[in-house]
Design an enzyme around this catalytic site. Sequence first.
Site, mmCIF file in Angstrom:
data_model
loop_
_atom_site.group_PDB
_atom_site.id
_atom_site.type_symbol
_atom_site.label_atom_id
_atom_site.label_comp_id
_atom_site.label_asym_id
_atom_site.label_seq_id
_atom_site.Cartn_x
_atom_site.Cartn_y
_atom_site.Cartn_z
ATOM 1 N N ASP A 13 -3.797 9.951 -14.895
ATOM 2 C CA ASP A 13 -4.171 11.349 -15.127
ATOM 3 C C ASP A 13 -3.048 12.334 -14.791
ATOM 4 O OD1 ASP A 13 -6.711 10.451 -15.884
ATOM 5 O OD2 ASP A 13 -7.428 10.528 -13.815
ATOM 6 N N LYS A 16 -0.228 12.392 -19.270
ATOM 7 C CA LYS A 16 0.499 11.577 -20.261
ATOM 8 C C LYS A 16 0.155 12.000 -21.684
ATOM 9 C CE LYS A 16 -1.316 7.920 -18.409
ATOM 10 N NZ LYS A 16 -1.938 8.501 -17.209
ATOM 11 N N GLY A 40 -8.222 8.184 -20.384
ATOM 12 C CA GLY A 40 -8.700 9.428 -20.979
ATOM 13 C C GLY A 40 -7.521 10.366 -21.047
ATOM 14 N N HIS A 41 -7.017 10.603 -22.250
ATOM 15 C CA HIS A 41 -5.812 11.422 -22.428
ATOM 16 C C HIS A 41 -6.195 12.699 -23.169
ATOM 17 C CE1 HIS A 41 -3.133 7.571 -22.107
ATOM 18 N NE2 HIS A 41 -3.869 7.790 -21.048
ATOM 19 N N GLN A 223 -3.067 4.745 -17.635
ATOM 20 C CA GLN A 223 -3.103 4.591 -16.164
ATOM 21 C C GLN A 223 -1.753 5.003 -15.547
ATOM 22 O OE1 GLN A 223 -4.562 1.579 -18.062
ATOM 23 N NE2 GLN A 223 -6.221 3.033 -18.147
HETATM 24 P P1 GDP Z 1 -3.548 11.564 -18.722
HETATM 25 O O1 GDP Z 1 -4.624 10.559 -18.493
HETATM 26 O O2 GDP Z 1 -2.300 11.253 -17.974
HETATM 27 O O3 GDP Z 1 -3.285 11.823 -20.172
HETATM 28 O O4 GDP Z 1 -4.100 12.940 -18.128
HETATM 29 P P2 GDP Z 1 -5.574 13.562 -18.353
HETATM 30 O O5 GDP Z 1 -5.628 14.141 -19.721
HETATM 31 O O6 GDP Z 1 -6.627 12.606 -17.941
HETATM 32 O O7 GDP Z 1 -5.572 14.687 -17.248
HETATM 33 C C1 GDP Z 1 -4.617 15.697 -17.201
HETATM 34 C C2 GDP Z 1 -5.342 17.049 -17.340
HETATM 35 O O8 GDP Z 1 -4.452 18.080 -16.995
HETATM 36 C C3 GDP Z 1 -5.819 17.350 -18.762
HETATM 37 O O9 GDP Z 1 -7.005 18.082 -18.697
HETATM 38 C C4 GDP Z 1 -4.682 18.214 -19.326
HETATM 39 O O10 GDP Z 1 -5.113 19.098 -20.347
HETATM 40 C C5 GDP Z 1 -4.271 18.967 -18.101
HETATM 41 N N1 GDP Z 1 -2.852 19.368 -18.045
HETATM 42 C C6 GDP Z 1 -1.757 18.677 -18.470
HETATM 43 N N2 GDP Z 1 -0.621 19.345 -18.133
HETATM 44 C C7 GDP Z 1 -1.028 20.460 -17.483
HETATM 45 C C8 GDP Z 1 -0.337 21.534 -16.842
HETATM 46 O O11 GDP Z 1 0.885 21.601 -16.805
HETATM 47 N N3 GDP Z 1 -1.104 22.500 -16.238
HETATM 48 C C9 GDP Z 1 -2.462 22.470 -16.230
HETATM 49 N N4 GDP Z 1 -3.114 23.454 -15.622
HETATM 50 N N5 GDP Z 1 -3.151 21.463 -16.813
HETATM 51 C C10 GDP Z 1 -2.439 20.472 -17.418
HETATM 52 P P1 IMO Z 2 -5.483 7.420 -17.651
HETATM 53 O O1 IMO Z 2 -4.800 6.680 -18.755
HETATM 54 C C1 IMO Z 2 -7.125 7.355 -13.608
HETATM 55 C C2 IMO Z 2 -8.805 3.547 -12.242
HETATM 56 C C3 IMO Z 2 -10.304 3.499 -11.970
HETATM 57 C C4 IMO Z 2 -10.351 2.476 -10.851
HETATM 58 C C5 IMO Z 2 -9.253 1.485 -11.243
HETATM 59 C C6 IMO Z 2 -9.770 0.235 -11.960
HETATM 60 O O2 IMO Z 2 -6.405 8.477 -18.121
HETATM 61 O O3 IMO Z 2 -4.490 7.891 -16.638
HETATM 62 P P2 IMO Z 2 -10.676 -0.169 -14.441
HETATM 63 O O4 IMO Z 2 -11.864 0.423 -15.159
HETATM 64 O O5 IMO Z 2 -9.366 0.098 -15.101
HETATM 65 O O6 IMO Z 2 -10.856 -1.611 -14.086
HETATM 66 O O7 IMO Z 2 -10.650 0.615 -13.013
HETATM 67 O O8 IMO Z 2 -8.376 2.191 -12.112
HETATM 68 N N1 IMO Z 2 -8.421 4.015 -13.591
HETATM 69 C C7 IMO Z 2 -7.905 5.222 -13.838
HETATM 70 N N2 IMO Z 2 -7.692 6.283 -13.034
HETATM 71 N N3 IMO Z 2 -6.752 7.429 -14.891
HETATM 72 C C8 IMO Z 2 -6.933 6.360 -15.711
HETATM 73 O O9 IMO Z 2 -6.453 6.317 -16.975
HETATM 74 C C9 IMO Z 2 -7.576 5.213 -15.208
HETATM 75 N N4 IMO Z 2 -7.925 4.013 -15.735
HETATM 76 C C10 IMO Z 2 -8.426 3.285 -14.728
HETATM 77 O O10 IMO Z 2 -10.791 4.754 -11.574
HETATM 78 O O11 IMO Z 2 -9.959 3.063 -9.641
HETATM 79 MG MG MG Z 3 -6.613 10.491 -17.899
#
Ligand code: GDP
Ligand code: IMO
Ligand code: MG
Length: 425
Positions: A13, A16, A40-41, A223
């Site tokens: 999170d 990415k 979840g991206h 991840q």
């Molecule tokens: P990922 O799993 O690495 O793709 O990240 P996620 O999408 O799960 O979580 C990142 C969250 O931060 C998302 O809701 C993005 O829209 C948000 N985000 C990404 N870059 C920034 C930033 O520079 N500032 C803020 N406030 N939010 C951001």
């Molecule tokens: P993105 O790509 C954050 C965490 C779960 C748990 C551990 C194992 O959005 O960054 P799993 O279901 O993979 O066997 O769970 O890994 N986890 C993540 N945490 N972002 C993710 O993906 C994750 N995918 C798995 O919360 O601790």
């Molecule tokens: Mg994510």
Amino acid sequence: MSAIVIVGTQWGDEGKGKATDLLADDVQYVVRYQGGNNAGHTIIVGDTTLKLHLVPSGVMYPHVTPVIGDGVVVDPGVLLGELDGLVEQGLDVSRLKISGNAHLIMPYHREIDALSERKLGRQKLGTTKRGIGPCYADKASRVGLRVQDLYDMKIFREKLDAALQHKNAILTRIYNRQPMSQIEIETEYAVYAERLGPYIADTGSLLHDGLDRGENVLLEGAQGTLLDLDHGTYPFVTSSNPVAGGAMTGAGIGPKHITNVIGITKAYVTRVGSGPFPTELHDEIGERMTTIGKEFGTTTGRQRRVGWFDAVLARYAGRVNGLTEHFLTKLDVLSDFETLKVCRAYRYQDQEFEHFPPHQTAFHHATPVYEELDGWTEDITEVTSFSDLPKNAQAYVERLEELSGVHIRWVSVGPARRQTLERSV
Ligand code: GDP
Ligand code: IMO
Ligand code: MG
């Protein structure tokens, strides 16, 4: 010809999705190389927000071929639901390619994931319950079903029969549940086979041919480094290899093509699920970070744990992935904190660790050694160049760069594509 790897440097999170979407402008292929719909991206462009779980983040661009590589585990029902959702949002998903070597998440994987978590009780890993671990376990045990098995129903039936004998014994004898029906699964997956058919491709050859033609490939990790099965905080990890090395096996291309490895790094740290987290905050500062940063999971909606930036982890991620640069995200979330702490080392039993401790016990009991930096009060979300950031924000980024030992090339100051500052070397 070049391939770039995008890898999370923390526990996922990090942003990415945003980084991949931004960098996909210059490439012809965006490839997911591991993980499944535990990811979840989030991508925000204009008024459109996409929450992607399996579809690669380059899908917004008509010039990009999104690829689900060999190393991914695919839940076909979830993938089709995601594709339907994207079509409803007006996107053309017809360019998607899926490797026939990718493994299939089966209904018993999801069930066993949830049941084993329940059985673990307080010791649970906090998985996403999407069946990821059980699916990769079957892959390693060589009893998994692959996407290509969908296209020979005889093979599919034989493999499913063998798998179900074992899985149903586990479900009924260990967990006291009902057995699963072979015919129901076959019927369900036959429908998926028909709908997924047009997307299946020899993705390895597709990428090799593209690289030979001088095209560019972006390898999108899911991840993060500390969730890596081999290099993360085992057993509190996922069951695949998010690190840059995983991109080679998961996409089927060799290291000679890789020109850059970009670490996506949040300006603080978050973690979902169980496991050690030395800089975790349990106070009102943490609550503020959670609220301002909207730190709730994209996949499960769970509240993310939050903490100060950890330079020991950043240094470790730099080494394990061979990072060439960082893409720092969410700096805007740190506006209006009077003081910012940065962990520069850990202390354990009177010893200071500047590098990730080799033994889990040291990491589990590590206390952070902090240095403090002055914060800034200005809103930075509309800033368009690094030199226009408040001096303290610049100093914060420069200090993170110094401590982590890798250049911070991009600084993100908001979720939108345009809210990104590129720095010179
Ligand atoms: P990922 O799993 O690495 O793709 O990240 P996620 O999408 O799960 O979580 C990142 C969250 O931060 C998302 O809701 C993005 O829209 C948000 N985000 C990404 N870059 C920034 C930033 O520079 N500032 C803020 N406030 N939010 C951001
Ligand atoms: P993105 O790509 C954050 C965490 C779960 C748990 C551990 C194992 O959005 O960054 P799993 O279901 O993979 O066997 O769970 O890994 N986890 C993540 N945490 N972002 C993710 O993906 C994750 N995918 C798995 O919360 O601790
Ligand atoms: Mg994510």
